[in-house]
Design an enzyme around this catalytic site. Structure first.
Site: not given
Lengths: 246, 246
Positions: B52, B110
């Site tokens: 994103d 992540y």
């Protein structure tokens, strides 16, 4: 009239250093502008360390005198609302009216960060110096240990500095390597000459790359000759971590 | 025709995410532009993860097909010269022509970083989320451990995602606090739903602040209802660390 002490953190990337200048954006200039707007009075700042263009700080110190009725501890919050997001006050408090941020015994801590990987890392690019050839951090640590103690650091001082003595004491000179590829040089001392940390970083990098035997740091110190030390490492790797008042 | 795999690192601050868009600056758009200029041919990229806007990456992966005679390993260097400094190829190599960056078993890692101090720190502001109230990292770690294993993560998925199944496996969910005030949430899994890491981060922060008992994560998982989990944490704290192909 009361004297307020500010502890200031900043990302130096977009500034021409700490000290105020007429036609350039500086940390002191931003602080002064926001203080004047907040306090509605002309403010003179005295900074502890006039960091160079591009150098960062987590704990630089500055004082100013004011008649404001805003409680000293609240000034940090009020200033942070007005400051650009790359400058943030970490602490504000009242000090005695003769408290001066420079003419005192202090321990200053600096860190110089080197990102040592074949390719640059975009997320650390603004806060470290990228070196793509492999550095041996144990050799850097070995070279660093010769710096501790009281020495004449004339070899580690850029020309143009106006100081009475180039003798300083370094209490700690540590080199730490992380798995991420980041090598951090941490220096604690009672004072640092102009560009001293960046010249030390440039010299330790020569040791890390194998082009300078670590023990030669002793000869460099003894020479009192800037040309004997390594190059001045780029500003963006340098951060003034804090100033401890003794 | 050969297929080239790129490992890509970027600072997502100034981009509208990975995926190419007509009127916005994106990672894929920059890569495509520089590849086309370098190879003098039209290039189609296939990315592994469409991060994103504002999300960072150290190891996203993309492939493209080319007739170039530039050796695969040299493409990284040639591209880095053309790319803006907030995008850097970390590795380039040839893969078989049917190698696809998405339709394979992978472990993705992540990290979500939270800067937990009373005042923001300018030098980490672009790569972490600032939380000024004190977080209990041991509670966050306790909450995180309920996430490991195979679960239906529907509660941790933003609406609008088009996926057949919301079942995923998390191999590691660790919370690490540093003295600097940085708290890092590290997640390794075989796949992540839309906004999953950021919703997990938002939920763990609720646990850390004391407003969510850690064991309640089990109920949130069981509910399969997005409204039961915490808020979606801001993009800038998130970094795709790497993708391991099994």
């Amino acid at each position: 009239m009361k004297r307020i002490k500010l502890t200031v953190a900043y990302d130096g990337t977009n500034y021409s250093g700490f000290q105020i200048q007429n036609n350039a954006s500086t940390i002191e200039g931003e602080l002064k502008k926001c203080l004047t707007a907040l306090l509605q009075e002309e403010v003179e700042l005295i900074g502890a360390s006039r960091t160079d263009a591009g150098v960062h700080a987590l704990g630089n110190v500055a004082v100013f005198d004011t008649d404001t009725r805003i409680p000293a501890e609240k000034i940090s919050y009020a200033l942070n609302v007005r400051l650009p997001e790359d400058i943030r006050i970490q602490h504000s408090c009242q000090v005695s009216s003769d408290w001066h941020p420079r003419y005192q015994n202090t321990i200053k801590t600096y860190e110089y960060r080197i990102y040592n990987r074949p390719f640059p890392n975009p997320v650390v690019r603004l806060y470290s110096h990228h070196v793509y050839w492999s550095l041996d951090d144990s050799k850097m640590a070995e070279a660093a240990k010769y710096l501790t103690g009281e020495h004449d650091f004339a070899s580690f001082c850029s020309a143009g500095a106006q100081v009475q003595s180039t003798v300083r004491t370094i209490y700690e000179a540590a080199v730490q390597a992380e798995e991420s590829g980041m090598i951090t040089i941490r220096l604690k001392g009672n004072g640092f000459l102009y560009n001293m940390v960046r010249i030390i970083a440039g010299t330790l990098m020569e040791a890390g790359r194998g082009s300078l035997p670590p023990e030669q740091v002793q000869d460099i110190l003894a020479a009192c000759d800037r040309s004997k030390a390594g190059p001045t490492a780029p500003a963006k790797g340098l951060t003034l971590m804090g100033i401890q008042y003794l």
